[in-house]
Design a protein around this motif. Structure first.
Motif, PDB file in Angstrom:
ATOM      1  N   ILE A   1       0.822  -1.205   0.000  1.00 47.30           N
ATOM      2  CA  ILE A   1       0.000   0.000   0.000  1.00 47.30           C
ATOM      3  C   ILE A   1       0.860   1.260   0.000  1.00 47.30           C
ATOM      4  N   TYR A   2       1.966   1.233   0.723  1.00 44.55           N
ATOM      5  CA  TYR A   2       2.866   2.399   0.739  1.00 44.55           C
ATOM      6  C   TYR A   2       3.370   2.707  -0.665  1.00 44.55           C
ATOM      7  N   SER A   3       3.707   1.649  -1.405  1.00 41.89           N
ATOM      8  CA  SER A   3       4.188   1.852  -2.771  1.00 41.89           C
ATOM      9  C   SER A   3       3.046   2.193  -3.722  1.00 41.89           C
ATOM     10  N   ALA A   4       1.924   1.461  -3.618  1.00 34.62           N
ATOM     11  CA  ALA A   4       0.839   1.601  -4.590  1.00 34.62           C
ATOM     12  C   ALA A   4       0.104   2.926  -4.487  1.00 34.62           C
ATOM     13  N   THR A   5       0.184   3.595  -3.334  1.00 33.28           N
ATOM     14  CA  THR A   5      -0.557   4.848  -3.148  1.00 33.28           C
ATOM     15  C   THR A   5       0.285   6.093  -3.411  1.00 33.28           C
ATOM     16  N   SER A   6       1.515   5.923  -3.904  1.00 34.68           N
ATOM     17  CA  SER A   6       2.367   7.095  -4.096  1.00 34.68           C
ATOM     18  C   SER A   6       1.778   8.066  -5.105  1.00 34.68           C
ATOM     19  N   ALA A   7       1.268   7.545  -6.231  1.00 32.19           N
ATOM     20  CA  ALA A   7       0.662   8.425  -7.233  1.00 32.19           C
ATOM     21  C   ALA A   7      -0.590   9.083  -6.678  1.00 32.19           C
ATOM     22  N   LEU A   8      -1.368   8.323  -5.927  1.00 29.90           N
ATOM     23  CA  LEU A   8      -2.577   8.867  -5.305  1.00 29.90           C
ATOM     24  C   LEU A   8      -2.226   9.965  -4.306  1.00 29.90           C
ATOM     25  N   SER A   9      -1.129   9.790  -3.610  1.00 30.39           N
ATOM     26  CA  SER A   9      -0.689  10.790  -2.634  1.00 30.39           C
ATOM     27  C   SER A   9      -0.351  12.117  -3.301  1.00 30.39           C
ATOM     28  N   PHE A  10       0.308  12.062  -4.447  1.00 30.71           N
ATOM     29  CA  PHE A  10       0.644  13.292  -5.164  1.00 30.71           C
ATOM     30  C   PHE A  10      -0.598  13.938  -5.771  1.00 30.71           C
ATOM     31  N   ARG A  11      -1.554  13.101  -6.166  1.00 25.72           N
ATOM     32  CA  ARG A  11      -2.760  13.631  -6.803  1.00 25.72           C
ATOM     33  C   ARG A  11      -3.714  14.257  -5.801  1.00 25.72           C
ATOM     34  N   LEU A  12      -3.826  13.642  -4.617  1.00 26.75           N
ATOM     35  CA  LEU A  12      -4.829  14.094  -3.654  1.00 26.75           C
ATOM     36  C   LEU A  12      -4.248  14.758  -2.415  1.00 26.75           C
TER      37      LEU A  12
ATOM     38  N   SER B   1       7.977   0.225  -8.274  1.00 32.82           N
ATOM     39  CA  SER B   1       6.940   0.011  -9.283  1.00 32.82           C
ATOM     40  C   SER B   1       6.816   1.233 -10.184  1.00 32.82           C
ATOM     41  N   HIS B   2       6.667   0.989 -11.464  1.00 31.75           N
ATOM     42  CA  HIS B   2       6.417   2.071 -12.431  1.00 31.75           C
ATOM     43  C   HIS B   2       4.939   2.157 -12.774  1.00 31.75           C
ATOM     44  N   GLN B   3       4.279   1.009 -12.854  1.00 28.36           N
ATOM     45  CA  GLN B   3       2.881   0.972 -13.281  1.00 28.36           C
ATOM     46  C   GLN B   3       1.911   1.505 -12.222  1.00 28.36           C
ATOM     47  N   ARG B   4       2.359   1.678 -10.988  1.00 31.43           N
ATOM     48  CA  ARG B   4       1.486   2.259  -9.965  1.00 31.43           C
ATOM     49  C   ARG B   4       1.043   3.661 -10.369  1.00 31.43           C
ATOM     50  N   ASN B   5       1.792   4.303 -11.270  1.00 32.12           N
ATOM     51  CA  ASN B   5       1.452   5.646 -11.729  1.00 32.12           C
ATOM     52  C   ASN B   5       0.376   5.636 -12.808  1.00 32.12           C
TER      53      ASN B   5
ATOM     54  N   LEU C   1      -1.817   2.463 -13.288  1.00 32.15           N
ATOM     55  CA  LEU C   1      -2.826   1.423 -13.037  1.00 32.15           C
ATOM     56  C   LEU C   1      -3.936   1.943 -12.129  1.00 32.15           C
ATOM     57  N   PRO C   2      -5.180   2.023 -12.631  1.00 29.36           N
ATOM     58  CA  PRO C   2      -6.288   2.441 -11.770  1.00 29.36           C
ATOM     59  C   PRO C   2      -6.487   1.440 -10.633  1.00 29.36           C
ATOM     60  N   ASN C   3      -6.786   1.933  -9.455  1.00 27.22           N
ATOM     61  CA  ASN C   3      -7.017   1.067  -8.286  1.00 27.22           C
ATOM     62  C   ASN C   3      -5.819   0.169  -7.988  1.00 27.22           C
ATOM     63  N   ALA C   4      -4.618   0.711  -8.184  1.00 27.15           N
ATOM     64  CA  ALA C   4      -3.413  -0.079  -7.904  1.00 27.15           C
ATOM     65  C   ALA C   4      -3.316  -0.458  -6.441  1.00 27.15           C
ATOM     66  N   TYR C   5      -3.966   0.285  -5.572  1.00 29.53           N
ATOM     67  CA  TYR C   5      -3.913   0.058  -4.128  1.00 29.53           C
ATOM     68  C   TYR C   5      -5.097  -0.773  -3.625  1.00 29.53           C
ATOM     69  N   ALA C   6      -6.007  -1.119  -4.539  1.00 31.36           N
ATOM     70  CA  ALA C   6      -7.221  -1.838  -4.119  1.00 31.36           C
ATOM     71  C   ALA C   6      -7.336  -3.162  -4.870  1.00 31.36           C
TER      72      ALA C   6
ATOM     73  N   TYR D   1      -2.275  -6.773  -6.315  1.00 29.12           N
ATOM     74  CA  TYR D   1      -1.437  -7.960  -6.562  1.00 29.12           C
ATOM     75  C   TYR D   1      -0.500  -7.738  -7.747  1.00 29.12           C
ATOM     76  N   ALA D   2      -0.925  -6.925  -8.729  1.00 33.08           N
ATOM     77  CA  ALA D   2      -0.063  -6.616  -9.868  1.00 33.08           C
ATOM     78  C   ALA D   2       1.172  -5.833  -9.412  1.00 33.08           C
ATOM     79  N   ILE D   3       0.973  -4.928  -8.459  1.00 28.73           N
ATOM     80  CA  ILE D   3       2.096  -4.151  -7.923  1.00 28.73           C
ATOM     81  C   ILE D   3       3.038  -5.059  -7.133  1.00 28.73           C
ATOM     82  N   ILE D   4       2.468  -6.010  -6.404  1.00 22.97           N
ATOM     83  CA  ILE D   4       3.294  -6.960  -5.648  1.00 22.97           C
ATOM     84  C   ILE D   4       4.200  -7.745  -6.590  1.00 22.97           C
ATOM     85  N   ILE D   5       3.635  -8.242  -7.700  1.00 22.00           N
ATOM     86  CA  ILE D   5       4.436  -9.018  -8.651  1.00 22.00           C
ATOM     87  C   ILE D   5       5.471  -8.123  -9.337  1.00 22.00           C
TER      88      ILE D   5
END
Length: 387
Positions: free
Chosen positions: A30-41, A255-259, A261-266, A270-274
């Motif tokens: 979640i720390y990694s997957a929400t980085s883009a969301l953190s900058f956006r919101l 991760s690069h795709q976290r930026n 991928l919609p719902n990367a944190y939800a 699992y895609a971010i984990i891989i």
């Protein structure tokens, strides 16, 4: 430190370790997957969503600890009350529930939104375990053993399906497993599957979300049959994340795709984990869930009937949901909205998962008394006084 903590926990220590490991995977992901969301919101405050998720996970673990100290037989007494709460909530969800992502799955109480289907998962397994235990003497009989279980599976899954077909399907499969473990005749389970297929045909032709289901199914079939197939943005970004992860992944937080991928944190965490931990990391997550199921079933073998059905049913529910989520992410199942239990960032779903795990641990705690020679029988008069 870990040994000191485990020494003070009751119940199956392996399950506690598995829960702690899954929670650690969740926090890192979640720390990694929400980085883009953190900058956006949040203007770049990358720790905001991590802290929020950490608080929720911490609360869930506290709830789990409290629940595992309660004798699981108490649930048999309150199962009727749980039905009286769950059924109206599911009806309200259909009639006037809050709509998110074009699906009316939510109920808002005192400003807090939650999905009644999370409560329904608990209610269905608890009530099934109760009635199937009570009817062990007639479990092979169609009218006395099978129909009472069939009624509640159809009612609860039927109320959830119009807005959340994937959750209803997952609950239905878990119910089949519980009924099989309880000793219901296989030919009657085939009847239940036939009823489910009939209900699905009716839903596809009447439900508001039928067009969404048909679109998802068509997209899924085209993936294997159409040479010109073009994946949706969500699926395409998940595929890129998985493919770029390789065997060992890119590394923690890389991760690069976290930026993209919609719902990367939800739903697609699992895609971010891989991507970050590779196929090895993704395989470890699968193993953690399978070990959880194995331990729960092991508990069931030394527990009385109600505890066995309760622990195995809740474990089936959690692990089935996990496998369905991961199956969607890697492309072997059609897209659904199921989160990855205890890993995806989410509200009350984390808490209800922790409650389920707490109940499993309660069964293991009582099963330990059986092994130590403590009288731990299951008096029907006492345990089923609410029925």
């Amino acid at each position: 430190m870990l040994t000191w903590i485990l020494h003070r926990l009751k119940g199956d220590k392996i399950i506690w370790i598995l829960v702690i490991l899954i929670a650690m995977v969740s926090l890192l992901s979640i720390y990694s997957a929400t980085s883009a969301l953190s900058f956006r919101l949040r203007g770049g405050d990358t720790e905001y969503f991590l802290m929020r998720h950490l608080i929720l996970l911490g609360l869930g673990l506290v709830v789990m600890y409290a629940v595992h100290l309660v004798n699981y037989r108490t649930l048999a007494r309150i199962s009727n009350l749980m039905l009286l709460i769950t059924i109206p909530l599911l009806l309200y969800t259909i009639i006037g529930g809050s709509e998110i992502n074009k699906a009316a799955r939510w109920v808002t109480i005192f400003g807090t939104s939650f999905q009644p289907s999370d409560l329904a998962k608990l209610t269905l397994v608890i009530y099934l375990a109760k009635i199937l235990t009570m009817r062990q003497d007639v479990i092979k009989d169609f009218q006395e053993g099978f129909l009472p279980a069939l009624f509640w599976v159809v009612i609860i899954c039927g109320l959830i399906a119009p807005a959340d077909l994937s959750t209803a399907a997952m609950m239905f499969m878990a119910s089949l497993m519980v009924m099989f473990v309880a000793g219901i005749d296989v030919k009657y389970l085939v009847v239940l599957v036939a009823v489910a297929v009939f209900g699905l045909v009716v839903l596809v032709n009447t439900a508001k979300r039928a067009s969404t289901w048909e679109s998802r199914w068509s997209n899924y079939v085209e993936r294997f049959t159409d040479e010109q197939y073009k994946a949706s943005d969500q699926t395409a970004q998940a595929n890129i994340a998985i493919a770029s992860g390789g065997l060992l992944g890119k590394g923690v937080g890389k991760s690069h795709q976290r930026n993209f991928l919609p719902n990367a944190y939800a739903d697609f965490v699992y895609a971010i984990i891989i991507e970050e931990y590779g196929l090895v990391g993704g395989g470890v997550v699968i193993v953690l869930y399978l070990l959880l199921l194995f331990r729960a079933v092991s508990i069931a073998t030394v527990s009385k009937t109600f505890g066995a059905l309760l622990a195995s049913g809740l474990a089936f529910m959690i692990v089935l949901q996990a496998m369905m989520n991961m199956g969607v992410t890697v492309g072997i199942l059609p897209v659904t909205g199921l989160p990855l239990p205890m890993i995806s960032m989410g509200g009350t779903s984390v808490l209800f998962t922790c409650i389920s795990l707490g109940i499993i641990l309660s069964v293991s705690r009582e099963a330990g008394k059986n092994l130590s020679g403590t009288d731990n029988h299951f008096p029907k008069r006492m345990a089923f006084s609410a029925s």
